[in-house]
Design an enzyme around this catalytic site. Structure first.
Site: not given
Ligand code: NAX
Length: 364
Positions: A11-12, A92, A112, A131, A159, A187
């Site tokens: 997700g870089a 989501r 993965q 998530n 959190d 979480h």
């Molecule tokens: P974004 O939608 O801005 O970026 C996600 C990126 O991941 C996109 O560029 C997409 O192309 C890429 N991607 C999707 N599936 C992939 C895969 N199989 N392999 C490689 N890349 C992939 O999301 P972002 O705001 O960066 O958040 C990323 C994730 O973090 C979400 O699932 C979000 O819900 C989760 N979070 C978790 C948190 C935690 O505390 N555990 C807090 C922050 C965030 O809500």
């Protein structure tokens, strides 16, 4: 100068990574004297924006940034990695239930986990952010039979940081004076931010805050902070998530400060009566690149109820993804008590030869 370590990030090209990668490259995650190789993984359709980010990283001329590679598949992206951050996940969508998100993302994390098992460094440390983070960590870990479950963690540090930040705001204390807060469980909105053991300037926090505010407002505020941020800015937390990732990894690698602990989503060894084998957020202390659950804390009836509620949610999530949890890794995930409590080594948990996890030559 040390030899560089390999850090893989999925997700870089996403929002969190946009803050995170620059922090890693300045040395905030591993250490200010540790060169890093960034292995950036994205979906094939996001490779062009990713190339732009790589150019920006290059343009910063970071002295510690040894090299960058870009990958459109996880198998190549994690080759030789010492640290893997699994951030990319399906977001989501509107009206999507949590269980739907879970089933949409589960196969990705199984794949993965397998790729990390096959291609990463044997000493790899994995942090799952995408998530639902706890259960995605469970899926990845269960699909990595040759690694220790103790090498997989889920992010609940955001959190934990929120708990400190909001308490600091309420009391007027500096966040650094606030210690020993805990976030238990998932979480999600069932998580339990626990202040019972917390101190502010060395004195019990409970003597300095109003119990009614704590029980009726504070807990819910932390639980729903993520949604409040989405409502206010139209996007989920990104910069604060990146900061939490840095904190989580830095402490795991370099150790927690004396007289404090941090919250990490880790595989449960049954401590505090929590179901073995689920990824649950516990208070932990880190040292020598390992973590241990803080033992012996008194749990009130109120806390017990909250801890059980969030535990139950994780048990339900585990059942939902049951078909992606291979039977061969069940035993290693349910029998961790020695490695998590001994204080000798976390990786010597009998599922494999210790030397596999204790190698010191970090570069292949
Ligand atoms: P974004 O939608 O801005 O970026 C996600 C990126 O991941 C996109 O560029 C997409 O192309 C890429 N991607 C999707 N599936 C992939 C895969 N199989 N392999 C490689 N890349 C992939 O999301 P972002 O705001 O960066 O958040 C990323 C994730 O973090 C979400 O699932 C979000 O819900 C989760 N979070 C978790 C948190 C935690 O505390 N555990 C807090 C922050 C965030 O809500």
């Amino acid at each position: 100068m040390r030899r560089p370590v390999r850090i893989a990030v999925t997700g870089a090209a996403g929002s969190i990574s946009h803050s995170l990668l620059f922090k890693i490259a300045t040395g905030e995650m591993v250490g200010h004297d540790q060169p890093v190789i960034l292995q950036l993984v994205e979906m094939p359709e996001a490779m062009e924006p990713l190339r732009g980010i790589a150019m920006e990283l290059e343009d910063c001329a970071f002295p510690l940034l040894h090299s960058i590679s870009l990958h459109d598949n996880i198998e190549e992206g994690v080759v030789g990695a010492h640290y893997v951050m699994l951030i990319g996940a399906k977001p989501r969508g509107p009206g999507m239930e949590r269980s739907e998100l879970l089933t949409a993302n589960a196969p990705i994390f199984a794949k993965q986990g397998k790729a990390i098992n096959e291609h990463a460094n044997r000493d790899v440390k994995v942090l799952v952010v995408g998530n639902p983070a706890n259960t995605n960590a469970l899926i990845a870990s269960r699909n990595a039979p040759d690694l220790s479950p103790a090498q997989f963690t889920a992010l609940t540090r955001l959190d934990h940081n929120r708990t400190r930040g909001i308490l600091a705001n309420r009391t007027g204390a500096n966040p650094k004076a606030i210690r020993q807060v805990i976030v238990w469980g998932n979480h999600s909105s069932t998580q339990f931010p626990d202040l019972r053991h917390a101190t502010i300037y060395g004195e019990p926090a409970f003597r300095q805050i109003d119990q009614k505010w704590y029980r009726e407002q504070f807990i819910e505020k932390i639980q729903k902070r993520g949604s409040a941020i989405i409502d206010a800015r139209g996007h989920s937390s990104a910069a604060s998530a990146a900061q939490a990732i840095i904190n989580h990894m830095y402490d795991w690698i370099n150790g927690t400060p004396e007289n404090d602990w941090v919250s990490m989503g880790i595989v449960s060894d049954g401590s505090y009566g929590i179901e073995k084998g689920i990824f649950y957020s516990f208070p932990v202390r880190c040292d020598y690149g390992r973590y241990q659950i803080v033992q012996g804390l008194e749990i009130s009836e109120f806390a017990q109820q909250k801890m059980t509620e969030t535990e139950q949610e994780l048990i339900d999530e585990m059942r939902t993804v049951g078909d992606l949890l291979p039977a061969e890794t069940e035993e290693s995930h349910r029998n961790l008590s020695v490695c998590l409590r001994s204080g000798i080594t976390l990786y010597d948990d009998g599922i494999s030869l210790p030397k596999q996890y204790l190698q010191t030559d970090r570069v292949r």
